[in-house]
Design an enzyme around this catalytic site. Structure first.
Site, PDB file in Angstrom:
ATOM      1  N   HIS A   1       0.819  -1.210   0.000  1.00  0.00           N
ATOM      2  CA  HIS A   1       0.000   0.000   0.000  1.00  0.00           C
ATOM      3  C   HIS A   1       0.855   1.262   0.000  1.00  0.00           C
ATOM      4  O   HIS A   1       0.487   2.262  -0.611  1.00  0.00           O
ATOM      5  CB  HIS A   1      -0.918  -0.016   1.226  1.00  0.00           C
ATOM      6  CG  HIS A   1      -1.973   1.040   1.217  1.00  0.00           C
ATOM      7  ND1 HIS A   1      -3.086   0.974   0.414  1.00  0.00           N
ATOM      8  CD2 HIS A   1      -2.082   2.191   1.910  1.00  0.00           C
ATOM      9  CE1 HIS A   1      -3.836   2.041   0.613  1.00  0.00           C
ATOM     10  NE2 HIS A   1      -3.249   2.802   1.517  1.00  0.00           N
TER      11      HIS A   1
ATOM     12  N   HIS B   1     -10.122   3.092  -0.625  1.00  0.00           N
ATOM     13  CA  HIS B   1     -10.272   2.675   0.769  1.00  0.00           C
ATOM     14  C   HIS B   1     -11.107   1.402   0.763  1.00  0.00           C
ATOM     15  O   HIS B   1     -12.134   1.290   1.430  1.00  0.00           O
ATOM     16  CB  HIS B   1     -10.923   3.781   1.611  1.00  0.00           C
ATOM     17  CG  HIS B   1     -10.159   4.075   2.863  1.00  0.00           C
ATOM     18  ND1 HIS B   1     -10.740   4.327   4.071  1.00  0.00           N
ATOM     19  CD2 HIS B   1      -8.822   4.143   3.099  1.00  0.00           C
ATOM     20  CE1 HIS B   1      -9.814   4.547   4.987  1.00  0.00           C
ATOM     21  NE2 HIS B   1      -8.642   4.441   4.419  1.00  0.00           N
TER      22      HIS B   1
END
Length: 721
Positions: A49, A95
Site C-alpha cells: 500500500h 479505501h
C-alpha cells in the site's frame, strides 16, 4: 510500568506482512535484529500500500508530463494549470479493505483522506466523486455495504462541505468478498502557491497538527496489503474513525497557516500515519528525522511507540516549520482549537530516530524505508485472447432495454447521489446523473468538468483494450459537455500481484492506459494502486478506474443534455455492432463472452475535437458506452422528458458498444451544418432518429416514456433495500 516489547519471531514477522527475503534484507541493513517498533515501521513502509513494490516498474511507463502539468505523481496530489494563475489539484485513492470491514467509517475516512491530500497542497476542495463496486445484489452482504458506504461518503463529505458531482456504481459477483471504494477530490489553488512535502533545512522543527492520536487504524496500511480470509472480523480495529468537523477546522487552519510563511513543507498523515508522513518528508528532502514521541498529542493512556508510529487516527498533518514563525503558527491552530506540537526536528544524517521516555525505540536508515524500499519485477503472463463470441438471438428491443433499465448497474443512481450534497459552495453547474459533473471556477467564466470511468468486464477480457477504453470513455464524457480534457488520475484496483495472471492483467491495463493518455493528451498526474483485492483466493474484476478533469474556458458554452421536440438524433463515429462483453450480453443473456471492443485512439481524438469545435450546432450530447445507442438514446430522452424514435432495427445496431461514438441532437438546419463540417474533418456521422412525442420506439417496438422512466428511477433502490 510499560509493557516489554514482544520477542521477534517468525510468526510475528509474518504477521507484519514481511517475507523471509525482506526480513533478511532488514538484518543486512541494520546489522542486528530490529526492535518491535522498528519491525512495525518496516512493515508500514515496505507494504504494498505504501511502497508500490509490485507496481513501480510499470507506473514509470505512464505519461506524466505536459505543458498543463505543474506537478505530476509523487506528491500528495497532482496539479494542473487552468490559466489565469489558477490550478486544479486532484487525486483518486482507494479505501477498499476498510470499507468492506466497516462500511461507514471505511468510506468516510476514505473521503477524509482524499480531501486532506488536496488541501495539504494549498488547495480548497471544490468537488468530489466516488467510484463504487459491490457484489451481486442477491449476496447477503451487498445491501449492508451499499447503505454503509453511501452513508459514510455522504456523512463525511456533506459535513465537510464539498459537492459530490460525479461517480459510478456497479455490481458483480466478483466483488462479493471485496468491495471497492475509490474516492476522488479536486481543489482550486493559486498556481504559484502550491505546497510540497519535501523537508528542507537541518534543525528545522517538525510539527504535529490537528487531532489527537489514538489506537484506531494501527496496522491499517499493512492490512490493506493482504488478501482477506475467514479472519476478517479480527481486522476491524485496523479501520480508522473519522470526524468531518475536525477535518473542516484542520483545512481552514492549514490554509490560513499557509498564508503566514510558516510552512516549509507539509504532509498528510494518511496510510501508516506518523511513520509514512515523517519518512516521506525526510526522503524527499534528503534529510533525516528525529521524533520525540513524548510530545505527540494522544487521546489514550500508555500508548507505546509502536502504536503511536502506526496509528492511522484521522485529521492529522505533519509540517516542517519556519522557526521564526512558530508563535504565529501556534496562534492559528489555537484559534481553531486544534493541537499544535513540536514533535521533533530534521537532521543531516540519513537516520530515522524515534524516541519515547528518553529511550530510542527506533534508529533506522531513513532512505532504506522509502526511496530504496524493495521493488519487484513480478512474473506475469499475458491474458489469453478471448474466444469468439457465440451468436445471440434477436429479442424484442424494448424488452432488452427494459432489462437494462431494471438492472442496478444501469438504472438511475439518484438514490445514491441524492444522499450527497451536490451544490454546497454554490458553483455546481451540473449534478450527477447527466454525464460529467461541472463546477464553475468562482468569480470567473471558467468551469471544470469531472468524470470517473472504467468497464471492468472489458479489462478482464482484454486488459490492454480495457485500459485504453477507460481513458477513452473519460475523454468522451468530458468532450460531451464541451470541456477540453486536461489530465487524469488513476486508481488501479487488482487482485494478488503474486499470481502471474493477475500481474498480467495489471501490465496489460497499464500499457493501454499509457497509450491512451499519450494519444489523448491526458497525462496521469496522480493516483493510487490497490492490490490484493481478493477473498479466499477469489479476485475482483480488474478495475483500473480513471478519474479525469477537463476545462471549459466559458461556462456558457457547455453542451446540454436535453433534446428538444423535433431534434434529429445523429451518431458521430462508426457503428459495427460490437456485442462482445456488452451490457446486453450480461443483462439479457447472462453471458460474459467475446472480446472487448477495439479502441481507435486516433478516431477518439478526432471525434472529440469535432464535437467540441461544433458545439454551437448541437442541442445535447452524450457518449455511447454501456448499452450502446439504445441506452444513450433513452437517457437523452429521459433527460429531456421527450420521446425518441430510432431507425435501427437489430440488436447489434441498437446495443453494440463500438467506441469513439457520440449521440447528439440538433435542429434540422444545424444537422446540415454538422454533415458539412464532418465531411471536411473526415468524421463519420449518421442520422439515427428523431426526438418527439411521448414514446420510445426502436426495433419495431414501443413503450411509454413514463413507464420506462419509472422503471429507470426506481429499480436501483428496489435492488438494495
Amino acid at each position: 510500568m510499560p509493557l516489554s516489547e514482544p520477542q521477534i519471531t517468525e510468526d510475528l514477522i509474518a504477521s507484519h506482512g514481511i517475507n523471509p527475503e525482506e526480513y533478511a534484507r532488514i538484518l543486512d541493513l541494520l546489522g542486528r535484529v530490529p526492535s518491535f517498533t522498528e519491525l512495525g515501521i518496516f512493515s508500514a513502509m515496505w507494504n504494498e500500500h505504501c511502497s508500490y513494490k509490485s507496481s513501480k516498474k510499470w507506473l514509470r511507463t505512464l505519461p506524466t508530463t505536459g505543458p498543463q502539468v505543474i506537478c505530476g505523481p509523487g506528491e500528495n496530489a497532482g496539479v494542473v494549470d487552468i490559466g489565469d494563475g489558477q490550478a486544479i489539484v486532484f487525486k483518486m485513492e482507494s479505501h477498499n479493505h476498510p470499507s468492506y470491514i466497516e462500511p461507514y467509517q471505511g468510506a468516510a475516512t476514505g473521503m477524509g483522506g482524499i480531501l486532506r491530500d488536496v488541501f495539504t497542497m494549498g488547495a480548497r476542495p471544490i468537488a468530489a466523486m466516488n467510484s463504487l463496486s459491490f457484489g451481486e445484489k442477491s449476496h447477503p452482504k451487498t445491501s449492508q455495504l451499499v447503505h454503509g458506504v453511501v452513508a459514510g461518503i455522504g456523512g463525511y463529505g456533506n459535513c465537510f462541505g464539498v459537492p459530490t458531482v460525479g461517480g459510478e456504481v456497479r455490481f458483480h459477483a466478483a466483488y462479493n468478498g471485496n468491495c471497492l471504494v475509490n474516492a476522488f477530490a479536486a481543489g482550486l489553488a493559486d498556481a504559484d502557491a502550491i505546497f510540497y512535502s519535501a523537508a528542507s533545512g537541518v534543525g528545522m522543527p517538525v510539527v504535529y497538527l490537528g487531532a489527537k492520536t489514538g489506537r484506531d487504524g494501527v496496522g491499517g496500511a499493512t492490512m490493506a496489503s493482504a488478501e482477506f480470509d475467514d479472519t476478517i472480523e479480527e481486522k476491524r480495529p485496523t479501520v480508522q474513525v473519522g470526524d468531518p468537523f475536525t477535518e473542516k477546522c484542520l483545512m481552514e487552519a492549514c490554509l490560513e497557516l499557509m498564508q503566514t510563511g510558516a510552512v516549509i513543507s507539509i504532509q498528510d498523515m494518511g496510510a501508516a500515519g506518523l511513520t509514512c508522513s515523517a519518512v516521506e518528508m525526510g526522503d524527499k528532502g534528503n534529510l533525516g528525522i528525529h521524533l520525540i514521541l513524548d510530545q505527540v498529542p494522544v487521546r489514550e493512556n500508555a500508548m507505546s511507540a509502536y502504536e503511536m508510529m502506526l496509528s492511522e487516527s484521522q485529521e492529522r498533518m505533519l509540517m516542517v516549520l519556519n522557526p521564526d514563525r512558530e508563535d504565529l503558527a501556534r496562534a492559528v491552530f489555537d484559534k481553531w482549537d486544534l493541537d499544535f506540537a513540536i514533535v521533533g526536528h530534521t537532521i543531516a544524517e540519513d537516520r530515522f530516530l524515534v524516541e519515547l521516555n528518553g529511550e530510542i525505540k527506533a534508529d533506522l536508515p531513513l532512505k532504506a524505508l522509502s526511496g530504496t524500499a524493495p521493488e519487484y519485477d513480478r512474473p506475469w503472463v499475458e491474458t489469453p485472447a478471448p474466444e469468439d463470441m457465440e451468436p445471440i438471438p434477436e429479442v424484442d428491443a424494448i424488452d432488452a432495454l427494459t432489462a437494462l433499465l431494471s438492472s442496478p448497474n444501469y438504472a438511475s443512481k439518484h438514490w445514491v447521489y441524492e444522499q450527497y450534497d451536490q451544490s454546497v459552495m454554490g458553483d455546481t453547474i451540473r449534478t450527477p446523473g447527466l454525464g460529467a459533473g461541472l463546477v464553475r471556477i468562482h468569480g470567473t467564466n471558467k468551469a471544470v468538468a469531472f468524470t470517473s470511468d472504467v468497464t471492468p468486464r472489458y479489462v478482464l477480457a482484454n486488459p490492454y483494450e480495457g485500459g485504453k477504453q477507460a481513458v477513452a470513455e473519460a475523454y468522451r464524457n468530458l468532450s460531451a459537455v464541451g470541456a477540453l480534457p486536461l489530465a487524469s488520475t488513476d486508481n488501479l484496483n487488482f487482485g494478488n500481484p503474486e499470481k502471474p495472471q493477475v500481474m498480467g492483467q495489471f501490465v496489460g491495463a497499464i500499457r493501454g492506459i499509457g497509450e491512451a493518455c499519450l494519444a489523448l493528451d491526458m497525462p496521469i498526474v496522480s493516483g493510487n494502486v490497490s492490490l490484493y483485492n481478493e477473498t479466499d483466493g477469489t479476485a475482483i474484476l480488474p478495475t483500473p478506474t480513471i478519474g479525469a478533469i477537463g476545462l471549459l474556458e466559458d461556462a456558457s458554452q457547455v453542451i446540454g443534455t436535453a433534446p428538444n421536440a423535433g431534434d434529429l438524433g445523429l451518431v458521430i463515429g462508426d457503428s459495427h455492432g460490437h456485442l462482445g462483453q456488452s451490457a446486453l450480453l450480461a443483462e439479457v443473456f447472462n453471458r460474459e463472452d467475446g472480446d472487448a471492443p477495439t479502441v481507435d485512439l486516433e478516431a477518439e481524438r478526432r471525434h472529440g475535437e469535432f464535437l467540441r469545435a461544433n458545439r454551437h450546432l448541437i442541442t445535447a450530447a452524450t457518449d455511447l458506452s454501456d448499452g450502446g445507442l439504445a441506452m444513450a438514446a433513452f437517457e437523452m430522452a429521459e433527460a429531456g422528458d421527450i420521446g425518441i424514435t430510432l431507425d435501427a432495427a437489430n440488436m447489434a445496431e441498437l446495443f453494440g458498444e463500438d467506441q469513439a461514438r457520440y449521440l447528439v441532437s440538433c435542429i434540422f438546419d444545424a444537422a446540415e451544418g454538422l454533415f458539412v463540417a464532418a465531411a471536411q474533418a473526415g468524421v463519420s456521422i449518421h442520422a439515427v432518429g428523431r426526438f418527439g412525442g411521448d414514446k420510445v420506439r426502436m426495433g419495431g417496438s414501443e413503450a411509454d416514456l413514463t413507464v420506462l422512466r419509472d422503471l429507470y428511477r426506481t429499480s436501483f433502490a428496489a435492488s438494495v433495500t
